[in-house]
Design an enzyme around this catalytic site. Structure first.
Site, PDB file in Angstrom:
ATOM      1  N   HIS A 103       7.636 -62.004  31.566  1.00  0.00           N
ATOM      2  CA  HIS A 103       6.785 -60.858  31.242  1.00  0.00           C
ATOM      3  C   HIS A 103       6.362 -60.861  29.776  1.00  0.00           C
ATOM      4  O   HIS A 103       5.180 -60.693  29.448  1.00  0.00           O
ATOM      5  CB  HIS A 103       7.515 -59.556  31.575  1.00  0.00           C
ATOM      6  CG  HIS A 103       6.710 -58.311  31.339  1.00  0.00           C
ATOM      7  ND1 HIS A 103       6.544 -57.749  30.083  1.00  0.00           N
ATOM      8  CD2 HIS A 103       6.020 -57.521  32.196  1.00  0.00           C
ATOM      9  CE1 HIS A 103       5.791 -56.669  30.187  1.00  0.00           C
ATOM     10  NE2 HIS A 103       5.461 -56.503  31.450  1.00  0.00           N
ATOM     11  N   ASP A 104       7.327 -61.042  28.887  1.00  0.00           N
ATOM     12  CA  ASP A 104       7.046 -61.019  27.452  1.00  0.00           C
ATOM     13  C   ASP A 104       6.877 -62.415  26.865  1.00  0.00           C
ATOM     14  O   ASP A 104       6.677 -62.556  25.654  1.00  0.00           O
ATOM     15  CB  ASP A 104       8.182 -60.314  26.705  1.00  0.00           C
ATOM     16  CG  ASP A 104       8.198 -58.817  26.936  1.00  0.00           C
ATOM     17  OD1 ASP A 104       7.365 -58.322  27.730  1.00  0.00           O
ATOM     18  OD2 ASP A 104       9.054 -58.138  26.340  1.00  0.00           O
ATOM     19  N   THR A 105       6.971 -63.430  27.713  1.00  0.00           N
ATOM     20  CA  THR A 105       6.911 -64.813  27.237  1.00  0.00           C
ATOM     21  C   THR A 105       5.825 -65.558  28.021  1.00  0.00           C
ATOM     22  O   THR A 105       4.679 -65.158  28.003  1.00  0.00           O
ATOM     23  CB  THR A 105       8.295 -65.479  27.392  1.00  0.00           C
ATOM     24  OG1 THR A 105       8.768 -65.283  28.742  1.00  0.00           O
ATOM     25  CG2 THR A 105       9.310 -64.890  26.424  1.00  0.00           C
TER      26      THR A 105
END
Length: 357
Positions: free
Chosen positions: A221-223
């Site tokens: 999600h954040d990567t």
């Protein structure tokens, strides 16, 4: 006994992990998937107590592992996913049911997303049933494991580690959102963290129905999907060789909550793995049209659970996985992932429902 070809993944994991870490910046959160770690924050809450195993028609354990926000082709291009696909069945016609993330998670355990069109702080009322009610009626054990959740059944919107990074979010923890689960202490104790997982798998005490959510970095999600692939190399590949996790009657679904590009169909890369996959079905594809509702209908069909009376009974969107339907004689529709008449599954606006804003 695990099918021997799966052991090839262990060798792949060893050779790929260093390169993957270098290319993505991935850092292993613990020495091994079966290790406890201060990084996971919450201490283990003893070993879970399960009822005796209830045999299913095809599988005795079902494990879902959800990753985040990736288009089908992006995942399919990753070597780790290609290696996993060689050991399982790639579901080329599998779709998320809407956008954004949270309603997809709600749908997978409750049979609907109730009109939700955002990632908000929600408490689904106690009169709304879930798959837990169906499993409990048949004395089938269940649990969910959430990476970086600080305490069992933590109800906060998110949690920030001591390094000032928010790894855990409630919106990816579907059962805690349903008050019929979170507000009952015996059920809440089964909403567990990754330190609990390390203890439970180490003691060979995993439940029969399991939902697993990595943290915001490890799920991509954040990567990036490459980072998520590195996490799978570290975490899933070794566990496929662990009979406390993957028995010869285990079915594992590796999937994504939704795709990244909202303007195209919500097709997500998904693979069926596990000891229950026959050798002849490995490295094959299944083009049948499935959605997150199919995870419910498949489990219901496997254990004769009945249903929730929601989209899990909708014959259009809730086909049963063919590996099960072929044995139970369940009749799926004739839709495939490329059929012209598929329903719209990339909705981004509010529709009427129980939890609409």
């Amino acid at each position: 006994m695990i099918v021997p070809s799966i052991f090839a993944l262990a060798a792949f994991a060893k050779t790929a992990s260093a390169a993957a870490a270098a290319s993505t910046g991935f850092t292993a959160p613990a020495p091994a998937p079966t290790s406890e770690s201060p990084f996971y924050v919450g201490p283990a809450n003893n070993t879970i107590t399960n009822t005796p195993i209830v045999p299913g028609k095809v599988f005795d354990r079902f494990i879902q592992i959800w990753l985040e926000n990736t288009d089908f082709d992006s995942a399919a291009s990753q070597p780790v996913f290609q290696s996993l696909a060689a050991e399982g069945i790639t579901l080329t016609g599998y779709y998320g049911v809407t956008h954004p993330s949270e309603p997809n998670y709600l749908a997978a355990v409750g049979g609907d997303f109730f009109g939700l069109a955002e990632d908000s702080l929600e408490y689904i009322p106690t009169n709304m049933s879930t798959v837990v009610d169906l499993l409990d009626q048949k004395n089938i054990s269940w649990a969910t494991y959430q990476e970086n959740m600080p305490t069992d059944a933590y109800e906060g919107y998110n949690f920030t580690n001591s390094d000032n990074y928010t790894y855990y979010v409630r919106k990816h923890n579907p059962l805690v959102i349903y008050e019929s689960v979170a507000n009952i202490s015996t059920r809440a104790a089964r909403i567990r963290n990754f330190n609990d997982f390390a203890v439970d798998v180490g003691n060979d005490s995993l439940s029969q129905w399991i939902f697993i959510t990595p943290n915001l970095r490890d799920d991509g999600h954040d990567t990036t999907v490459g980072y998520a692939a590195s996490w799978l190399t570290y975490w899933l590949l070794p566990l496929l060789n662990d009979t406390s996790f993957n028995t010869n009657s285990t079915l594992i679904l590796l999937t994504f909550d939704e795709n990244e590009t909202y303007t195209i169909g919500n097709n997500v890369f998904s693979i069926l793995l596990g000891g229950v996959i026959p050798a002849a079905m490995k490295n094959t594809t299944d083009p049948t049209f499935y959605t997150h509702y199919s995870t419910l209908s498949t489990v219901e069909n496997n254990w004769d659970l009945g249903n929730l009376g929601r989209q899990d009974t909708n014959k259009t969107v809730a086909n049963v996985f063919e590996i099960v339907a072929n044995i139970t004689s369940y009749q799926n529709n004739n839709l495939t992932g490329s059929s012209a008449s598929l329903p719209q599954l990339n909705i981004t606006g509010t529709i009427p429902g129980t939890v609409e804003p």
